[in-house]
Design an enzyme around this catalytic site. Structure first.
Site, mmCIF file in Angstrom:
data_model
loop_
_atom_site.group_PDB
_atom_site.id
_atom_site.type_symbol
_atom_site.label_atom_id
_atom_site.label_comp_id
_atom_site.label_asym_id
_atom_site.label_seq_id
_atom_site.Cartn_x
_atom_site.Cartn_y
_atom_site.Cartn_z
ATOM 1 N N ASP A 141 0.841 -1.193 0.000
ATOM 2 C CA ASP A 141 0.000 0.000 0.000
ATOM 3 C C ASP A 141 0.882 1.252 0.000
ATOM 4 O OD1 ASP A 141 -2.338 1.793 0.640
ATOM 5 O OD2 ASP A 141 -3.306 -0.126 1.010
ATOM 6 N N HIS A 216 -3.764 5.906 3.641
ATOM 7 C CA HIS A 216 -4.442 4.723 3.113
ATOM 8 C C HIS A 216 -3.794 3.430 3.604
ATOM 9 C CE1 HIS A 216 -5.722 1.888 -0.145
ATOM 10 N NE2 HIS A 216 -6.805 2.635 -0.183
ATOM 11 N N SER A 547 -11.066 -1.067 -0.909
ATOM 12 C CA SER A 547 -9.770 -1.008 -0.218
ATOM 13 C C SER A 547 -9.928 -1.328 1.261
ATOM 14 C CB SER A 547 -9.162 0.394 -0.353
ATOM 15 O OG SER A 547 -8.517 0.570 -1.577
#
Length: 764
Positions: A141, A216, A547
């Protein structure tokens, strides 16, 4: 596709030409797959061979070689000149040369919602706690914020002795940033630098290390295996105890995504390193387009990982509700769609007519006015219709100052619309869905008072604002956090859908998990909106996307891996799929947030994951590496292409094997109307329940298809015993059948229901 959904790493399929000073001219990055059987014994390692091969072609590896792959794939990435390609492709050692591709980022109540905190389940979880200490979840990520309390090692023992990962030193990331929870951190950017003239994060704060600027990666990693953190919230919303799905498991962060995007060469390097380090689970909240598997970087790397015993979980994509949009469709990965939780963040738009219209919001600042009051409402206060979308530069400050602005959802990010309204002097915003988003509501922590509403409510407000006469007014109010929302789960409208366009005979997605308004850890340098102008800082954030659902499954897979260390990745996925449910908390079939209609297997696959039942599935559908080879043969891939995926030089293709013959836990039956109307498939199940077990078949089929299963009873006498069964599907539909249909095949006894979804499609 709406850009607001957090970082949905969708394949842009761009060839990356760049000026590479070291290469001495205009170079393009390529991934070169090699035949390992042709490596001369004189070379000490694949990396040595790859460099020597380039040198033999007068290509300087010091200038051109970026990565050497050997654990999950076999080959290298290099920045090459046009004449290099001809030379490489002309050598027998090279199987395939493909251009690098750029991916753009797919984007606390969930443990309780999944049943992980129910009293009946606690003994099982307690027994697994120690076992999960040996499982490392690798997260590919945007990196990690190691100081987050979610990565506190607490009383965890040292990492398992077999763990080979490292805490890579880098900018603002000393090796001491890792510990007993975060046991590894690496970053990969050579592909991006080669594609970008050596630059990374131009004009943005960027850490050339595993540290997460974006948030994220921190969010996904903590969702999978974050430590227990009391009193977690986003600015007072969703207050409670945050915990990952497998709070006893370890986390290793592989940073492959940067402000400019994520390069396939960097992603493959991350997978390769993770497999070599010894991860047990890989979590990739990113995805690609519909490409053959030998050209899909993630699919190739994931095959190598699965062959090494690593469970790979990938997000399905955020391109729903349109059909045929699912990404990561390879059968050796778990493809995860998104559903809602039973938690909501209500907010309201009140009109002078007395109508109090419901929406959602995570706004946590002061009200638009000192006391709740009506304010003027404006819609389309610019020179053209672009102002209705609240795009940057389209609002007239004189027309919106001190007013509530109605904005249509779409084109630019939801939080960006709020920033545009605030910059123009607006006092608040109503964000209204259009037909594209339907009734789906996704809450955001806007920079100004804002309420998001569904299409039907949005249409009412639009009609009111556009009505002639009078002065439109509105009032915004916020209701905090509400639990026990019904119905839930609901399939998120943004969640990408089947059918699978790469191989229609493999049903995708495989399952859904919580992916809407998920609370998890966040970067210490990014505000909750992720906008540069957002100066707020918080340890936790609430965001949505597949996600977010992907790491839920990654964490649950870690629990299953701890409970059943001898299970293959395919067996773990089978357990998750055959025990999933398709009924919400009102005891009705799962619905689609896009329009409230009943959802189907192209939206939810096998259903919503149920960790409790997955621990004891009764039977599993196992798949070996050789089974996958037979499957790849059935796709008519060439031998070199199969070698690219499998790294196997010696294999044979069975004569009679169709894509649908793969021992998959679901069925996708594709009738070719001008040929066969009868299709027969074989499946094999393995007993992982009580030694002596008997299962009877139960079939649910639509009127358009007749289904016959033989035998109708399976009798097992020991654990690990395998039994085969055969299914014959006969189409009864007329020549004009166009709509897909759905059904189920279940093996049932008093303790277990082992259920497989069946999707039926007709092709002319």
């Amino acid at each position: 596709m709406e850009l607001a959904l957090p970082l949905l790493l969708l394949l842009a399929s761009l060839s990356l030409a760049n000026a590479n000073a070291g290469g001495g001219g205009n170079t393009t990055t390529y991934i070169v797959f090699m035949d390992p059987a042709r490596m001369p014994a004189v070379h000490a390692s694949p990396a040595h061979w790859h460099a020597a091969h380039l040198e033999s072609l007068s290509i300087d590896p010091a200038r051109h070689l970026l990565y050497s792959y050997s654990a999950a794939a076999h080959g290298f990435a290099a920045a090459l000149l046009p004449d290099h390609l001809t030379m490489l492709r002309g050598t027998p050692e090279v199987l395939q040369v493909v251009p690098d591709e750029v991916f753009q980022l797919h984007t606390t109540r969930s443990p309780e919602f999944l049943g992980l905190l129910t009293p009946a389940y606690q003994p099982a979880i307690g027994n697994l706690e120690a076992a999960t200490h040996d499982v490392v979840i690798g997260v590919l990520d945007t990196g990690v914020w190691p100081e987050s309390p979610s990565f506190s090692g607490g009383n965890l023992p040292p990492p398992p002795a077999r763990w080979k990962g490292v805490c890579e030193a880098g900018v603002d990331f000393p090796p001491s940033a890792c510990g007993r929870k975060l046991v590894g951190a690496r970053s990969f950017a050579r592909g991006l630098r080669a594609a970008n003239g050596g630059a990374i994060g131009v004009g943005k704060t960027t850490f050339r290390s595993a540290r997460d600027r974006d948030g994220h990666g921190t969010h996904t990693a903590s969702t999978a295996a974050g430590a227990v953190v009391a009193n977690a919230s986003l600015l007072g919303y969703a207050t409670g105890t945050a915990r990952g799905m497998a709070p006893g498991a370890r986390v290793a962060a592989y940073k492959v995504c940067w402000p400019e995007g994520c390069l396939g060469s960097d992603i493959l390097a991350g997978i390769d390193a993770a497999v070599a380090d010894g991860v047990g689970v890989l979590s990739l909240s990113l995805g690609g387009g519909a490409a053959p598997y030998f050209r899909d970087t993630v699919a190739v790397g994931a095959f190598g990982a699965a062959a090494a015993g690593v469970f790979v979980s990938c997000s399905a994509g955020n391109s729903g509700p349109s059909g045929a949009t699912v990404s990561n469709s390879a059968p050796w990965v778990a493809t995860v769609g998104a559903g809602t939780l039973d938690r909501d963040f209500p907010a309201y738009v009140t009109l002078p007519t007395g109508a109090r219209l419901a929406g959602v919001s995570l706004y946590a600042g002061p009200s638009p006015s000192p006391h709740p009051a009506m304010l003027p409402l404006v819609y389309g206060s610019g020179r053209d219709n672009a102002s209705k979308l609240c795009l940057s530069g389209t609002l007239d400050p004189a027309a919106v100052r001190g007013k509530i602005v109605l904005c249509d959802r779409g084109v630019n990010a939801r939080v960006e619309k709020g920033a545009v309204v605030k910059a123009a002097g607006g006092a608040g915003m109503v964000l209204a869905n259009t037909a594209a988003s339907g009734e789906e509501l996704v809450a955001d922590s806007h920079l100004l008072p804002a309420v998001a509403v569904g299409r039907s409510v949005g249409d009412k407000i639009r009609e009111y604002a556009a009505r002639g006469g009078g002065r439109p007014m509105a009032m915004l109010s916020f209701g905090g956090t509400v639990l026990g929302v019904r119905p839930s789960p609901v399939v998120a409208a943004f969640s990408s859908r089947g059918p699978n366009t790469v191989v229609p005979e493999i049903l995708k997605p495989d399952m859904i998990g919580p992916g809407v308004n998920i609370l998890a850890a966040w970067s210490g340098i990014a505000g909750p909106t992720g906008l540069a102008k957002d100066g707020r800082r918080t340890n936790f954030n609430i965001i949505s996307g597949t996600s977010m659902s992907c790491p839920h499954i990654s964490g649950v897979a870690a629990l299953l891996k701890a409970a059943h260390p001898n299970w293959s990745p395919a067996a773990i996925k089978s357990a998750l799929m055959t025990t999933a449910y398709t009924v919400d908390n009102t005891n009705s079939s799962l619905r689609d947030a896009a329009d409230g209609s009943l959802a189907n297997a192209f939206a939810y696959g096998s259903g919503h994951v149920d960790p409790q039942k997955a621990l004891s599935p009764g039977l599993v559908y196992d798949i070996s590496t050789n089974d996958y080879v037979a499957f790849l043969c059935s796709l008519d891939y060439s031998a070199p292409h199969i070698q690219v995926i499998t790294k196997m030089s010696n294999f044979s293709c069975p004569k009679k094997f169709r894509p649908g013959d793969l021992n998959y836990p679901s069925f996708s039956v594709v009738f070719k109307q001008k040929s066969k109307r009868v299709l027969r498939f074989r499946r094999e199940v393995t007993n992982v329940g009580p030694a002596t077990s008997v299962y009877n078949v139960k079939v649910s089929s639509p009127e358009s298809v007749s289904v016959m299963v033989t035998p109708t009873k399976l009798t097992f006498k020991k654990v690990g015993q395998k039994q085969r069964y055969y299914v014959t599907f006969m189409s009864k539909a007329g020549q004009g059948q166009a709509k897909p249909d759905f059904g189920w095949i279940s093996w049932v006894n008093d303790e277990h229901v082992v259920r497989s979804p069946v999707a039926y499609t007709w092709k002319m």
